[in-house]
Write a protein that holds these residues in place. Structure first.
Motif, short mmCIF file in Angstrom:
data_model
loop_
_atom_site.label_atom_id
_atom_site.label_comp_id
_atom_site.label_asym_id
_atom_site.label_seq_id
_atom_site.Cartn_x
_atom_site.Cartn_y
_atom_site.Cartn_z
N ARG A 137 -4.15 6.08 9.65
CA ARG A 137 -5.36 4.81 8.81
C ARG A 137 -5.23 3.86 9.17
NH1 ARG A 137 -5.51 4.32 3.51
NH2 ARG A 137 -8.20 3.77 4.15
N ASP A 138 -4.08 3.22 9.79
CA ASP A 138 -3.61 2.17 10.09
C ASP A 138 -4.41 1.17 9.89
OD1 ASP A 138 -2.64 0.50 12.67
OD2 ASP A 138 -4.34 0.57 13.91
N LYS A 139 -3.78 1.44 8.11
CA LYS A 139 -4.48 0.56 7.34
C LYS A 139 -2.84 -0.18 6.40
CE LYS A 139 -8.89 1.07 6.89
NZ LYS A 139 -10.38 1.45 6.38
N CYS A 146 9.32 4.48 8.88
CA CYS A 146 9.58 5.28 7.75
C CYS A 146 9.42 6.49 7.63
CB CYS A 146 8.97 4.18 6.66
SG CYS A 146 9.12 4.64 4.81
N PHE A 147 8.67 6.79 8.51
CA PHE A 147 8.63 8.79 8.49
C PHE A 147 9.61 8.88 9.06
CE2 PHE A 147 7.83 12.38 11.39
CZ PHE A 147 7.33 13.25 10.81
N ASP A 186 3.56 8.00 5.11
CA ASP A 186 3.64 7.49 6.20
C ASP A 186 2.85 7.74 7.23
OD1 ASP A 186 6.23 6.54 4.87
OD2 ASP A 186 6.97 7.75 5.76
N VAL A 187 2.58 9.01 6.92
CA VAL A 187 1.77 9.94 8.03
C VAL A 187 0.27 9.53 8.17
CG1 VAL A 187 0.37 11.90 8.95
CG2 VAL A 187 3.06 11.99 8.39
N ALA A 216 14.46 15.25 -3.03
CA ALA A 216 14.22 15.54 -1.90
C ALA A 216 12.46 15.51 -1.41
CB ALA A 216 14.67 17.29 -1.54
N THR A 217 12.15 16.06 -2.95
CA THR A 217 10.56 15.97 -2.91
C THR A 217 9.57 14.67 -3.15
OG1 THR A 217 10.76 17.37 -4.62
CG2 THR A 217 8.54 16.26 -4.63
N ALA A 218 10.34 13.24 -3.85
CA ALA A 218 9.79 12.20 -3.48
C ALA A 218 9.94 11.78 -1.79
CB ALA A 218 10.76 11.59 -4.04
N ALA A 219 10.75 12.26 -1.09
CA ALA A 219 11.01 11.72 0.41
C ALA A 219 9.96 12.34 1.19
CB ALA A 219 12.71 12.04 1.25
N ILE A 220 9.76 13.97 0.69
CA ILE A 220 8.95 14.00 1.64
C ILE A 220 7.48 14.09 0.69
CG2 ILE A 220 7.63 16.70 1.22
CD1 ILE A 220 10.79 18.38 1.19
#
Length: 201
Positions: free
Chosen positions: A168-170, A180-181, A162-163, A152-156
């Motif tokens: 940044r759109d890069k 992915c988010f 992702d955010v 869960a930590t890795a996913a958060i």
């Protein structure tokens, strides 16, 4: 005749609102794709090992896009990493080890071949790959309860990744970051809910 004209003019704004609403929904196809992937992976319940594998795949895709220097290539990386997992499983190899080898190979190649700001991007993504992979592997090798919280930590963590990349759109396309988010956040929530529901009342 006048009544018909008035009825038509009244219906046009409503039709325009419907068209705009449909346009907004169509524009959110990445979120819908992420939701479908989430539902598919939760069909048999929240699995921390599956979540850890998905996070390692996602980190490899981000790294691959940085190495290739094309944001759109991240979708190609999704296909490539999925193929590596499937082929490794069919060949009797460890899919996680295959992904790690793929990621290390990409990182080494990217850091050698990339120049300027692209090398910095590759370095950041390589660091991200190492961190998320380390947590994912730790989750796979832990006892049941720590496994859930580590996954869960890795996913958060990757949800925040992702955010940042969406804003940044890069490195990767916003469509991939959005999909992915939804997937990462959904997996994290599902794992935490399953863990908390198992606690003694």
């Amino acid at each position: 005749m006048e009544t018909n004209f008035k009825s038509r003019t009244k219906s046009q704004p409503s039709g325009g609102r419907v068209a705009r609403a449909l346009g907004h929904l169509m524009a959110r196809w990445p979120a819908a794709l992420g939701l479908l992937a989430l539902l598919a992976n939760l069909a048999d319940g929240a699995d921390p090992h599956v979540t850890a594998m998905i996070i390692i795949i996602a980190a490899t895709c981000y790294l691959g896009a940085a190495v290739l220097g094309s944001r759109r290539s991240v979708w190609v990386m999704v296909v490539a990493t999925s193929a590596v997992v499937v082929l490794a499983s069919v060949a009797g190899l460890d899919p996680t080890a295959a992904l790690i080898a793929m990621g290390i190979g990409l990182a080494v190649f990217g850091l050698i071949s990339a120049k300027g700001s692209r090398r910095r991007d590759v370095g950041v993504q390589a660091l991200g790959f190492l961190c998320y992979t380390a947590v994912g592997v730790a989750a796979m090798m832990s006892a049941p309860v720590p496994t859930i919280y580590l996954a869960a930590t890795a996913a958060i963590g990757h949800t925040l990744w992702d955010v940042v990349h969406f804003i940044r759109d890069k490195v990767v396309t916003r469509s991939l970051a959005e999909a992915c988010f939804v997937l990462d956040l959904g997996l994290a929530v599902a794992l935490l809910v399953s863990a908390w529901s198992a606690l003694p009342q």
